[in-house]
Design an enzyme around this catalytic site. Structure first.
Site, mmCIF file in Angstrom:
data_model
loop_
_atom_site.group_PDB
_atom_site.id
_atom_site.type_symbol
_atom_site.label_atom_id
_atom_site.label_comp_id
_atom_site.label_asym_id
_atom_site.label_seq_id
_atom_site.Cartn_x
_atom_site.Cartn_y
_atom_site.Cartn_z
ATOM 1 N N ASP A 52 10.847 24.992 44.597
ATOM 2 C CA ASP A 52 9.257 24.890 44.097
ATOM 3 C C ASP A 52 8.598 23.663 44.398
ATOM 4 O O ASP A 52 9.234 22.705 45.128
ATOM 5 C CB ASP A 52 9.538 24.901 42.756
ATOM 6 C CG ASP A 52 10.004 26.403 41.990
ATOM 7 O OD1 ASP A 52 9.732 27.358 42.455
ATOM 8 O OD2 ASP A 52 10.557 26.354 40.809
ATOM 9 N N TYR A 110 23.153 22.077 42.738
ATOM 10 C CA TYR A 110 21.977 21.045 42.471
ATOM 11 C C TYR A 110 22.354 19.988 41.370
ATOM 12 O O TYR A 110 23.309 20.079 40.940
ATOM 13 C CB TYR A 110 20.958 22.203 41.554
ATOM 14 C CG TYR A 110 20.241 23.245 42.278
ATOM 15 C CD1 TYR A 110 19.167 23.023 42.996
ATOM 16 C CD2 TYR A 110 20.654 24.390 42.430
ATOM 17 C CE1 TYR A 110 18.349 23.562 43.497
ATOM 18 C CE2 TYR A 110 19.918 25.363 43.024
ATOM 19 C CZ TYR A 110 18.875 25.238 43.590
ATOM 20 O OH TYR A 110 18.063 26.127 44.348
#
Length: 265
Positions: A52, A110
């Site tokens: 994003d 992540y």
């Protein structure tokens, strides 16, 4: 026409995300522009995940079919000379002609970074979520344990998530760091929903602040309701660290899809 796999690092602050969009520069657009200048022809680039706006990466993976055959060093050094300073190619290798960076993935890792000291940090403002309160690291570790394994993570998906289902597997979720300084949530899973890691981070921080007990996370998970979870953590704390691969395309069940094909992370 050889297919090339690129490993990328980028600082995502000024980008609208990975994917090409009309409202600003994207990682995909600057990479494709650099490749066109390097190779003298337009190419289309696919990635392992659509990060994003504002999200960073140290191990994003992309691939493209090269209209020219160059030494691997030329793809790295030549392309880096054409890319902006906040995007870089770390590695380039030739792969099978049917390699797909998303579908062949067997998982991702992540890291979400939180600055939890009482004063703001100019050096962390673009790379951490600053919460200005010491977090209870042990309580967050206890809460994170409830999220391990394969579950329906509907409570942690974005409202506009397009995945067909919310069942995902978290292989590991470590809480690293120090109360009063910096903390990281390091999560590895087979695939992720849109905003899933950021929603997990926002929920764990609620526990770290003492607003909720560690057991509350299990209740949120079981509820499958987004409104029960914590806030969506801001994008600047998130880094895609690594994408893991198998030797070939994953097996599929008849009429089914793999976790990687349902990945929105």
């Amino acid at each position: 026409m050889p297919r090339l796999k690129l490993t990328l690092e980028y600082e995502g602050t000024r980008y609208v995300g990975w994917q090409v969009q009309p409202n600003g520069p994207s990682i995909q657009s600057v990479l494709e522009s650099g490749l066109e200048r390097l190779l003298g022809a337009r190419v289309s680039v696919a990635s392992a995940g659509r990060t994003d706006a504002g999200v960073h990466a140290s191990g994003q993976v992309a691939c493209f079919d090269s209209p020219r055959v160059l030494p691997m060093k030329a793809y790295v050094m030549g392309l880096n000379g054409l890319l902006p300073p906040d995007v870089a190619v770390v590695d380039a290798v030739e792969v099978a002609e049917d390699f797909d960076p998303r579908r062949w993935s067997r998982g991702k890792r992540y890291r979400y970074r939180v600055s939890n000291r009482r004063t703001r940090s100019p050096l962390r403002r673009m790379t951490h979520w600053e919460v200005f309160a010491p977090l209870d690291v042990e309580a967050m570790r206890q809460a994170a344990a409830h999220l391990l394994g394969r579950h329906d993570f509907s409570a942690f998906r974005a409202a506009d998530c397009q995945a067909k289902h919310a069942v995902r597997e978290i292989r590991s979720l470590a809480v690293e760091g120090t109360s009063g300084d910096a903390v990281s949530f390091v999560v590895e899973g087979t695939a992720f929903l849109k905003h899933m890691v950021r929603n997990l981070a926002g929920t764990l921080v609620e526990v770290g602040k003492g607003r909720r007990p560690a057991s509350w996370v299990a209740e949120v998970l079981a509820s499958q309701e987004r409104k029960r979870a914590g806030p969506t953590a801001p994008p600047q704390g998130l880094v895609l660290e690594e994408v893991f691969y198998r030797d070939g395309p994953p097996a599929r069940t008849p009429g089914g899809t793999t976790d990687a094909e349902e990945d929105e992370g």
